[in-house]
Write an enzyme that holds these catalytic residues in place. Structure first.
Site, PDB file in Angstrom:
ATOM      1  N   ARG A 133       0.856  -1.187   0.000  1.00 11.75           N
ATOM      2  CA  ARG A 133       0.000   0.000   0.000  1.00 11.75           C
ATOM      3  C   ARG A 133       0.891   1.235   0.000  1.00 11.75           C
ATOM      4  NH1 ARG A 133      -3.392  -2.820  -1.655  1.00 11.75           N
ATOM      5  NH2 ARG A 133      -5.451  -3.285  -0.792  1.00 11.75           N
ATOM      6  N   HIS A 152      -1.048  -0.765  -9.975  1.00 10.98           N
ATOM      7  CA  HIS A 152      -1.767  -1.652  -9.047  1.00 10.98           C
ATOM      8  C   HIS A 152      -2.204  -2.945  -9.752  1.00 10.98           C
ATOM      9  CE1 HIS A 152      -4.059  -1.586  -5.019  1.00 10.98           C
ATOM     10  NE2 HIS A 152      -3.846  -2.828  -5.415  1.00 10.98           N
TER      11      HIS A 152
HETATM   12  P1  NDP Z   1      -1.622 -10.709   6.044  1.00 14.21           P
HETATM   13  O1  NDP Z   1      -2.620 -10.073   6.929  1.00 14.21           O
HETATM   14  O2  NDP Z   1      -1.739 -12.163   5.756  1.00 14.21           O
HETATM   15  O3  NDP Z   1      -0.148 -10.458   6.626  1.00 14.21           O
HETATM   16  C1  NDP Z   1       0.270  -9.209   7.073  1.00 14.21           C
HETATM   17  C2  NDP Z   1       1.677  -9.318   7.632  1.00 14.21           C
HETATM   18  O4  NDP Z   1       2.114  -8.020   8.031  1.00 14.21           O
HETATM   19  C3  NDP Z   1       1.726 -10.219   8.885  1.00 14.21           C
HETATM   20  O5  NDP Z   1       2.938 -10.928   8.921  1.00 14.21           O
HETATM   21  C4  NDP Z   1       1.685  -9.199  10.003  1.00 14.21           C
HETATM   22  O6  NDP Z   1       2.305  -9.612  11.228  1.00 14.21           O
HETATM   23  C5  NDP Z   1       2.511  -8.069   9.408  1.00 14.21           C
HETATM   24  N1  NDP Z   1       2.215  -6.804  10.077  1.00 14.21           N
HETATM   25  C6  NDP Z   1       1.043  -6.151  10.181  1.00 14.21           C
HETATM   26  N2  NDP Z   1       1.180  -5.024  10.909  1.00 14.21           N
HETATM   27  C7  NDP Z   1       2.483  -4.979  11.307  1.00 14.21           C
HETATM   28  C8  NDP Z   1       3.240  -4.097  12.097  1.00 14.21           C
HETATM   29  N3  NDP Z   1       2.698  -3.017  12.649  1.00 14.21           N
HETATM   30  N4  NDP Z   1       4.547  -4.378  12.302  1.00 14.21           N
HETATM   31  C9  NDP Z   1       5.111  -5.486  11.773  1.00 14.21           C
HETATM   32  N5  NDP Z   1       4.456  -6.375  10.979  1.00 14.21           N
HETATM   33  C10 NDP Z   1       3.146  -6.120  10.760  1.00 14.21           C
HETATM   34  O7  NDP Z   1      -1.622  -9.850   4.689  1.00 14.21           O
HETATM   35  P2  NDP Z   1      -1.340 -10.370   3.201  1.00 14.21           P
HETATM   36  O8  NDP Z   1       0.011 -10.964   3.140  1.00 14.21           O
HETATM   37  O9  NDP Z   1      -2.488 -11.167   2.723  1.00 14.21           O
HETATM   38  O10 NDP Z   1      -1.397  -8.986   2.389  1.00 14.21           O
HETATM   39  C11 NDP Z   1      -0.552  -7.894   2.703  1.00 14.21           C
HETATM   40  C12 NDP Z   1      -1.040  -6.651   1.978  1.00 14.21           C
HETATM   41  O11 NDP Z   1      -0.748  -6.726   0.589  1.00 14.21           O
HETATM   42  C13 NDP Z   1      -2.562  -6.443   1.997  1.00 14.21           C
HETATM   43  O12 NDP Z   1      -2.989  -5.904   3.229  1.00 14.21           O
HETATM   44  C14 NDP Z   1      -2.737  -5.488   0.852  1.00 14.21           C
HETATM   45  O13 NDP Z   1      -2.606  -4.169   1.340  1.00 14.21           O
HETATM   46  C15 NDP Z   1      -1.573  -5.791  -0.086  1.00 14.21           C
HETATM   47  N6  NDP Z   1      -2.028  -6.351  -1.375  1.00 14.21           N
HETATM   48  C16 NDP Z   1      -1.683  -5.705  -2.532  1.00 14.21           C
HETATM   49  C17 NDP Z   1      -2.080  -6.201  -3.764  1.00 14.21           C
HETATM   50  C18 NDP Z   1      -1.682  -5.548  -5.058  1.00 14.21           C
HETATM   51  O14 NDP Z   1      -2.165  -5.922  -6.125  1.00 14.21           O
HETATM   52  N7  NDP Z   1      -0.787  -4.592  -5.061  1.00 14.21           N
HETATM   53  C19 NDP Z   1      -2.897  -7.426  -3.859  1.00 14.21           C
HETATM   54  C20 NDP Z   1      -3.150  -8.043  -2.584  1.00 14.21           C
HETATM   55  C21 NDP Z   1      -2.751  -7.511  -1.392  1.00 14.21           C
HETATM   56  P3  NDP Z   1       1.751 -10.912  12.017  1.00 14.21           P
HETATM   57  O15 NDP Z   1       2.243 -12.085  11.205  1.00 14.21           O
HETATM   58  O16 NDP Z   1       2.409 -10.820  13.332  1.00 14.21           O
HETATM   59  O17 NDP Z   1       0.267 -10.787  12.034  1.00 14.21           O
END
Ligand code: NDP
Length: 309
Positions: free
Chosen positions: A224, A272
């Site tokens: 994002r 995107h």
């Molecule tokens: P998940 O919710 O499965 O994983 C998120 C990860 O980020 C987890 O490991 C989480 O930690 C970590 N995280 C969240 N907040 C923090 C923080 N404050 N500090 C450290 N680590 C943090 O998300 P996805 O992998 O499914 O997707 C990630 C993002 O990718 C989506 O939210 C979306 O914004 C983006 N996306 C973009 C697309 C595109 O086409 N460009 C398509 C699809 C998604 P923990 O493991 O501890 O929970």
């Protein structure tokens, strides 16, 4: 007979056929429509950019199922009190892994110099091999884990960072929490961002964080836009601390025509497209989740409203 409301352009256009098929396969009788009355709607399949933003009248609705992976557009909607699931589509995850791998390999191999042409100069440059190229991935969720493990399989030493402690087989190092961020960034030659956008990740990457990367590092952001402080990134590009940024996501989308990223010689803009929801595989995920709720089982991929993702 369940009433499933399809809200948003893509759910309405692309999901009726595959979702009907997947529900029928599971023996679930359903009417899919974009005009069910709120009092008669059992489930909502929703693209977060749909005009439907007031969920108050949907008192009978058992779950709202988003077709997007990112939940930031929904978590702060005070009217959306129904159980909320985001999309976790294996085909979309695969797409993201391919995007990340392609862009990592592009920078790792220095492919641009040949694509742009050597202008007649027979110049042989030996790139380092993958084990000599440290990669850091911020976010070890559905997307970060698979991308990280794929890069590790190719030989890259991959460091991962998450909010809570995690074990990810194949990765070289794991860090977690705010105090783990700078150590995770230290010396990375390629940084891949796969975090959700939450209050804790907005503007997460600024001057101090870029300074920890190896000089001339590459940044790839398909997560994002607001996770990066844009002015700090432009300054880091101008100083050479960051050699290149490949950006798929932006604070404002579509990226405004006068934005400096469009014309910066060391920024690659992709619109995107890193990973798109694929209706066939996404429909199977939606039908599976509806079947679970109908059996009284907990929803998969439920959004944690407190954590914001
Ligand atoms: P998940 O919710 O499965 O994983 C998120 C990860 O980020 C987890 O490991 C989480 O930690 C970590 N995280 C969240 N907040 C923090 C923080 N404050 N500090 C450290 N680590 C943090 O998300 P996805 O992998 O499914 O997707 C990630 C993002 O990718 C989506 O939210 C979306 O914004 C983006 N996306 C973009 C697309 C595109 O086409 N460009 C398509 C699809 C998604 P923990 O493991 O501890 O929970």
């Amino acid at each position: 007979m369940l009433n499933i409301l399809l809200a948003g352009d893509k759910p309405r256009r692309l999901f009726p056929e595959p979702l009907s098929h997947e529900l029928a396969r599971r023996g679930i009788a359903a009417r899919l429509a974009d005009d069910h009355l709120p009092a008669e709607t059992d489930y909502i399949v929703l693209a977060p950019n749909s005009p439907l933003q007031d969920f108050t009248p949907y008192s009978r609705t058992k779950a709202v199922l988003s077709t997007w992976m990112g939940a930031e557009a929904l978590v702060n909607n005070p009217t959306l009190t129904q159980p909320l699931a985001r999309m976790v589509d294996p085909a979309m995850t695969r797409g993201m892994t391919e995007y990340v791998t392609a862009h990592v390999m592009r920078h790792h191999m220095g492919i641009d110099r040949y694509v742009h042409g050597l202008q007649g100069e027979w110049r042989q440059i030996l790139p380092p091999l993958a084990p000599e190229r440290p990669v850091t991935i911020l976010g070890m969720g559905e997307l970060g884990r698979e991308a990280g493990q794929t890069l590790a399989t190719l030989g890259f030493p991959v460091t991962g960072w998450s909010r809570s402690p995690r074990e990810v087989p194949g990765l070289t190092r794991m860090f977690h929490g705010a105090e783990g961020l700078l150590p995770a960034l230290e010396g990375a030659q390629i940084l891949v961002i796969l975090l959700p956008l939450t209050p804790a990740t907005e503007n997460l990457l600024g001057p101090e964080e870029f300074a920890r990367l190896a000089p001339g590092a590459v940044i790839i952001n398909p997560a994002r836009g607001p996770i990066i402080d844009d002015d700090a990134l432009l300054a880091a590009l101008d100083s050479g601390q960051v050699d290149h940024a490949t950006l798929d996501v932006f604070r404002v989308e579509p990226l405004p025509p006068d934005h400096p990223y469009w014309h910066h010689p060391r920024v690659t803009v992709t619109p995107h497209v890193a990973a798109e929801t694929r209706p066939e595989s996404a429909a199977a995920v939606l039908a599976k989740n509806i079947a679970r709720v109908e059996r009284g089982e907990p929803l998969l991929y439920q959004v944690d409203r407190n954590a914001g993702y």
